[in-house]
Design a protein around this motif. Structure first.
Motif: not given
Lengths: 191, 181
Positions: B30-55
């Motif tokens: 019932l605990g289930g299996t882990a979801s697969p690692v998502p594919t690496l997301s690419v930076v959207p080419s039409n982004a005009t603002l990006d906000v990076a939050i520190d770990e």
């Protein structure tokens, strides 16, 4: 008869039930030990203390975003053909045309202005510098106060947006620009 | 002692252990299996603002707010570790029935139609996977996390008039990409 019943109670089935209980207990204890051995931890997690020199958030703004914000800030779509260019030292150069209709005539004049953005006491400070309209620089002693007022207004407007987006405890650390973008680094001073 | 009784005891002992192990296996399944690692997301080419939050900020926020999170056991603290590929691992200390225990897991991040989508990909109690049991112990946890995260995003970006395009992670930053509406 009673003796026969007591004797029947100690049959292998009775022992089997007892054994079953013991077996379940043993397996449950083994599982508990397994969980404790792998999940149990005596220590606490390391506390990550805020580093005043390190930003919590880095905002990178492209010229298209600034352009859109400038065009939107003037009602009636009076600004046309606006271009925004970043220069080093927090300077943003803006060019375009001001268009207005007067007595049925459309009047248009090119304009350009440069403004410098900097961090001051945890807030963004905008200083409006050189302003040209129709190719003539309009900086004069009389206009200097107006430019300062314009800078103050722009500072207030931008800081209002920043507070809305980041919260009142956001502290702007620095603003830098290169030829492609503006980068704002900030941290939160709250607990 | 009658041999039959010893035999009964032995069979019972084995049956009991088997039953308990089978029960545990059912619970773990019932605990289930882990979801697969998502594919690496690419930076959207039409982004005009990006906000990076520190770990480090995310970790501090998790540690400070962890006590208020819904949980079957009291939460003592937590920390987050961003990793490349739109994911982050987390460790949460809980005061469980067997003492202080570490719950570890993995979150994945994505954007669907302008909304941030945080997925609890994996949760482990020590070495034991309990991903599927989260929904049993804390129903609607993922929905609640997503609702709160999106509400905060909406409140904080409403003035700027931007739309969320994408999200990426690296070792240090969780990055949100926006464009003007």
């Amino acid at each position: 008869m009673q003796s026969s019943f007591q004797s029947a109670d100690r049959t292998p089935i009775g022992f089997g039930c007892g054994g079953c209980g013991c077996g379940m207990l043993l397996a449950a204890l083994t599982l508990a030990v397994l969980v404790m051995a792998t999940a149990s931890t005596g220590g606490a997690l390391p506390v990550v203390k805020p580093d005043p020199a390190r930003p919590d958030i880095v905002i990178t703004v492209q010229d298209a975003f600034i352009k859109q914000a400038i065009v939107r800030s003037v009602p009636g779509g009076a600004l046309k053909d606006v271009t925004v260019k970043f220069q080093t030292g927090g300077v943003i150069a803006i060019q375009g045309r001001v268009e207005t209709t007067l007595l049925g005539q459309t009047l248009s004049a090119p304009f350009s202005l440069a403004m410098r953005l900097a961090a001051q006491n945890g807030r963004l400070r905008v200083d409006v510098g050189k302003v040209e309209v129709a190719g003539n620089e309009v900086v004069s002693a009389a206009l200097q106060g107006t430019l300062e007022g314009l800078g103050d207004q722009a500072s207030q407007m931008i800081n209002k947006e920043l507070v809305a987006g980041l919260g009142g405890d956001a502290y702007i650390m620095d603003v830098t620009t290169d030829d492609r973008r503006m980068i704002v680094r900030a941290r939160w001073t709250g607990p | 002692m009658n041999v039959n009784r010893w035999l009964g005891l032995l069979i019972g002992l084995l049956a009991g252990m088997f039953l308990c192990c089978a029960g545990t296996a059912v619970i773990l399944s019932l605990g289930g299996t882990a979801s697969p690692v998502p594919t690496l997301s690419v930076v959207p080419s039409n982004a005009t603002l990006d906000v990076a939050i520190d770990e480090a900020y995310l970790s501090r926020t998790l540690a400070q707010n962890a006590k208020g999170f819904p949980s079957p056991w009291p939460i003592l603290g937590g920390q987050m570790n961003l990793q490349p590929g739109n994911q982050a691992t987390f460790t949460v200390l809980v005061d469980g029935p067997l003492g202080r225990m570490a719950v570890t897991g993995r979150l994945t991040f994505g954007v669907t139609q302008g909304r941030l989508n945080i997925h609890i990909a994996e949760v482990k109690l020590g070495a034991i996977p309990v991903t599927g049991l989260i929904e049993f112990f804390v129903p609607g946890l993922e929905t609640q996390i997503n609702a709160e995260a999106n509400q905060q995003l909406q409140e904080r970006t409403a003035g700027a008039g931007v739309t969320l395009l994408g999200v990426t992670t690296d070792d240090q930053f969780l990055r949100f990409y926006f464009t003007e509406q």
